[in-house]
Design a protein around this motif. Structure first.
Motif, PDB file in Angstrom:
ATOM      1  N   THR A 227       0.858  -1.175   0.000  1.00 30.29           N
ATOM      2  CA  THR A 227       0.000   0.000   0.000  1.00 30.29           C
ATOM      3  C   THR A 227       0.898   1.229   0.000  1.00 30.29           C
ATOM      4  O   THR A 227       1.946   1.246   0.655  1.00 30.29           O
ATOM      5  N   LEU A 228       0.491   2.272  -0.737  1.00 32.40           N
ATOM      6  CA  LEU A 228       1.279   3.495  -0.852  1.00 32.40           C
ATOM      7  C   LEU A 228       0.442   4.692  -0.424  1.00 32.40           C
ATOM      8  O   LEU A 228      -0.759   4.747  -0.705  1.00 32.40           O
ATOM      9  N   ALA A 229       1.079   5.639   0.238  1.00 33.62           N
ATOM     10  CA  ALA A 229       0.401   6.873   0.623  1.00 33.62           C
ATOM     11  C   ALA A 229       1.389   8.021   0.604  1.00 33.62           C
ATOM     12  O   ALA A 229       2.578   7.850   0.891  1.00 33.62           O
ATOM     13  N   ALA A 237       1.268  10.237   6.234  1.00 35.52           N
ATOM     14  CA  ALA A 237       1.464   9.296   5.136  1.00 35.52           C
ATOM     15  C   ALA A 237       1.554   7.867   5.676  1.00 35.52           C
ATOM     16  O   ALA A 237       0.942   6.941   5.125  1.00 35.52           O
ATOM     17  N   ILE A 238       2.305   7.687   6.751  1.00 31.73           N
ATOM     18  CA  ILE A 238       2.430   6.363   7.361  1.00 31.73           C
ATOM     19  C   ILE A 238       1.069   5.875   7.853  1.00 31.73           C
ATOM     20  O   ILE A 238       0.694   4.713   7.639  1.00 31.73           O
ATOM     21  N   TYR A 239       0.326   6.751   8.504  1.00 33.95           N
ATOM     22  CA  TYR A 239      -0.998   6.368   9.018  1.00 33.95           C
ATOM     23  C   TYR A 239      -1.878   5.849   7.888  1.00 33.95           C
ATOM     24  O   TYR A 239      -2.530   4.799   8.020  1.00 33.95           O
ATOM     25  N   LYS A 240      -1.913   6.568   6.769  1.00 33.88           N
ATOM     26  CA  LYS A 240      -2.787   6.175   5.661  1.00 33.88           C
ATOM     27  C   LYS A 240      -2.341   4.847   5.042  1.00 33.88           C
ATOM     28  O   LYS A 240      -3.181   3.980   4.757  1.00 33.88           O
ATOM     29  N   ALA A 241      -1.039   4.667   4.856  1.00 33.63           N
ATOM     30  CA  ALA A 241      -0.549   3.424   4.260  1.00 33.63           C
ATOM     31  C   ALA A 241      -0.804   2.230   5.181  1.00 33.63           C
ATOM     32  O   ALA A 241      -1.179   1.138   4.718  1.00 33.63           O
ATOM     33  N   MET A 245      -3.383  -1.021   4.599  1.00 35.88           N
ATOM     34  CA  MET A 245      -2.932  -2.402   4.650  1.00 35.88           C
ATOM     35  C   MET A 245      -3.727  -3.207   5.679  1.00 35.88           C
ATOM     36  O   MET A 245      -4.076  -4.376   5.439  1.00 35.88           O
ATOM     37  N   VAL A 246      -4.031  -2.610   6.830  1.00 32.31           N
ATOM     38  CA  VAL A 246      -4.823  -3.323   7.830  1.00 32.31           C
ATOM     39  C   VAL A 246      -6.177  -3.719   7.249  1.00 32.31           C
ATOM     40  O   VAL A 246      -6.640  -4.858   7.428  1.00 32.31           O
ATOM     41  N   HIS A 247      -6.820  -2.811   6.552  1.00 36.21           N
ATOM     42  CA  HIS A 247      -8.132  -3.128   5.976  1.00 36.21           C
ATOM     43  C   HIS A 247      -8.017  -4.137   4.831  1.00 36.21           C
ATOM     44  O   HIS A 247      -8.917  -4.965   4.636  1.00 36.21           O
ATOM     45  N   TYR A 248      -6.900  -4.106   4.116  1.00 34.69           N
ATOM     46  CA  TYR A 248      -6.658  -5.132   3.098  1.00 34.69           C
ATOM     47  C   TYR A 248      -6.549  -6.510   3.763  1.00 34.69           C
ATOM     48  O   TYR A 248      -7.156  -7.488   3.305  1.00 34.69           O
ATOM     49  N   LEU A 249      -5.803  -6.593   4.858  1.00 33.76           N
ATOM     50  CA  LEU A 249      -5.643  -7.864   5.565  1.00 33.76           C
ATOM     51  C   LEU A 249      -6.960  -8.336   6.165  1.00 33.76           C
ATOM     52  O   LEU A 249      -7.263  -9.538   6.168  1.00 33.76           O
ATOM     53  N   MET A 250      -7.740  -7.409   6.679  1.00 31.47           N
ATOM     54  CA  MET A 250      -9.047  -7.778   7.225  1.00 31.47           C
ATOM     55  C   MET A 250      -9.900  -8.458   6.162  1.00 31.47           C
ATOM     56  O   MET A 250     -10.536  -9.494   6.425  1.00 31.47           O
ATOM     57  N   GLU A 251      -9.886  -7.890   4.962  1.00 30.28           N
ATOM     58  CA  GLU A 251     -10.718  -8.440   3.888  1.00 30.28           C
ATOM     59  C   GLU A 251     -10.167  -9.771   3.374  1.00 30.28           C
ATOM     60  O   GLU A 251     -10.911 -10.754   3.240  1.00 30.28           O
ATOM     61  N   LYS A 252      -8.880  -9.802   3.110  1.00 31.22           N
ATOM     62  CA  LYS A 252      -8.311 -10.985   2.446  1.00 31.22           C
ATOM     63  C   LYS A 252      -8.135 -12.172   3.384  1.00 31.22           C
ATOM     64  O   LYS A 252      -8.154 -13.322   2.941  1.00 31.22           O
ATOM     65  N   LYS A 253      -7.972 -11.909   4.677  1.00 36.01           N
ATOM     66  CA  LYS A 253      -7.752 -12.998   5.630  1.00 36.01           C
ATOM     67  C   LYS A 253      -8.933 -13.201   6.571  1.00 36.01           C
ATOM     68  O   LYS A 253      -8.857 -13.992   7.500  1.00 36.01           O
ATOM     69  N   SER A 254     -10.021 -12.457   6.341  1.00 36.72           N
ATOM     70  CA  SER A 254     -11.240 -12.576   7.166  1.00 36.72           C
ATOM     71  C   SER A 254     -10.922 -12.390   8.651  1.00 36.72           C
ATOM     72  O   SER A 254     -11.311 -13.189   9.507  1.00 36.72           O
ATOM     73  N   LEU A 255     -10.217 -11.300   8.947  1.00 34.44           N
ATOM     74  CA  LEU A 255      -9.804 -10.996  10.312  1.00 34.44           C
ATOM     75  C   LEU A 255     -10.570  -9.790  10.842  1.00 34.44           C
ATOM     76  O   LEU A 255     -10.990  -8.917  10.078  1.00 34.44           O
TER      77      LEU A 255
END
Length: 296
Positions: A227-229, A237-241, A245-255
């Motif tokens: 993820t890039l920000a 910038a770090i917060y957004k990136a 990524m956290v929301h990507y992991l939530m979706e892809k790993k069902s967490l």
């Protein structure tokens, strides 16, 4: 195969830029580009202070991608990069992290030959070609091509190279893809304010994705998802990136959020792309093998 010439460029990304070229969803094509100085520096005698800075980082396009609509994601795969026979590196007062130590600018012309940048008689650098500017039209406003943002543009991320897929959020019909600012070599940070700037041409394949959405750019390499920000404030910038990524992991790993946050902290890396533009760019790396992530 279609070759898009470098004669039609933009100096700012904006939603109402007229489309100059058109490619199909799934098409492979070449784009010719100038260096970031628009070819203005071709001698050690020409300094950065001698050129028109307003046309720096101009980007070839906009390129309309058929079938791309607002809310979609444009995938741009980098298939090949061909470089010119030389590159340029300048120094000038104020440029880069240590620009305050530069009292007088100078220019270095660096030959490119047989897979190397000939930095000096004794220092030959293996080429690591990458694309500095790749972006699409933003939702609103006019954003100079030298400024990175949620729409991409001057991300100056060395991972945007051969074999990488770049994912960009589409905000206008056709997406409005534009590219430029090739480098023969560049390290993370682009710390002196410049890589080995060069002209060349890029082979790209565009694909329109309608099965997910993005707020900001993402990358996929063989090893990882990123993820890039970008933001003028590094912490923002770090917060957004990290949040992306956290929301990507939530979706892809069902967490749930706590477990995705823990997984990120245990396996992911924060990395710096560049610290010299008006907005700084960071990225978060999630390794594919460790996380067994499904490809985007």
């Amino acid at each position: 195969m279609k070759v898009i010439p470098k004669d039609k460029v933009i100096y700012s990304f904006k939603p109402d830029n007229p489309m100059q070229y058109t490619v199909s969803d799934g098409e492979t094509f070449w784009v010719e580009t100038d260096d970031c100085y628009s070819g203005q520096i071709n001698s050690p005698d020409i300094l950065r202070t001698d050129i028109d800075i307003s046309i720096m980082d101009c980007s070839v396009g906009p390129i309309a991608v058929k079938n791309a609509e607002p809310g979609d994601v444009l995938c741009v795969e980098v298939l090949a990069i061909q470089l010119a026979d030389h590159g340029v590196m300048v120094t000038t007062p104020g440029l880069g992290v240590l620009g305050n130590q530069i009292t007088k600018g100078n220019t270095k012309i660096i030959p490119i030959k047989d897979g190397f940048a000939l930095f000096s008689d004794t220092i030959h650098l293996p080429l690591t070609p990458m694309i500095g500017v790749m972006g699409v039209a933003p939702k609103n406003g006019s954003i100079g091509c030298a400024v990175p943002g949620d729409h991409g543009s001057n991300l100056d991320t060395k991972l945007i190279t051969i074999g990488t897929k770049v994912f960009l959020p589409v905000s206008v019909a056709g997406a409005g893809l534009a590219v430029g600012d090739l480098h023969a070599c560049m390290g993370d940070g682009e710390l002196s304010g410049t890589g080995i700037e060069t002209a060349g041409r890029i082979c790209l394949k565009t694909s329109v994705r309608k099965d997910f959405s993005l707020q900001r750019p993402m990358l996929e390499t063989r090893e990882a998802i990123y993820t890039l920000a970008s933001d003028s404030d590094m912490k923002k910038a770090i917060y957004k990136a990290v949040d992306d990524m956290v929301h990507y992991l939530m979706e892809k790993k069902s967490l749930d959020f706590p477990d995705a946050y823990r997984l990120l902290s245990a396996t992911c890396d924060i990395q710096i792309s560049q610290v010299v533009n008006d907005s700084l760019t960071v990225r978060v790396k999630a390794p594919k093998l460790d996380l067994e992530l499904r490809k985007i």
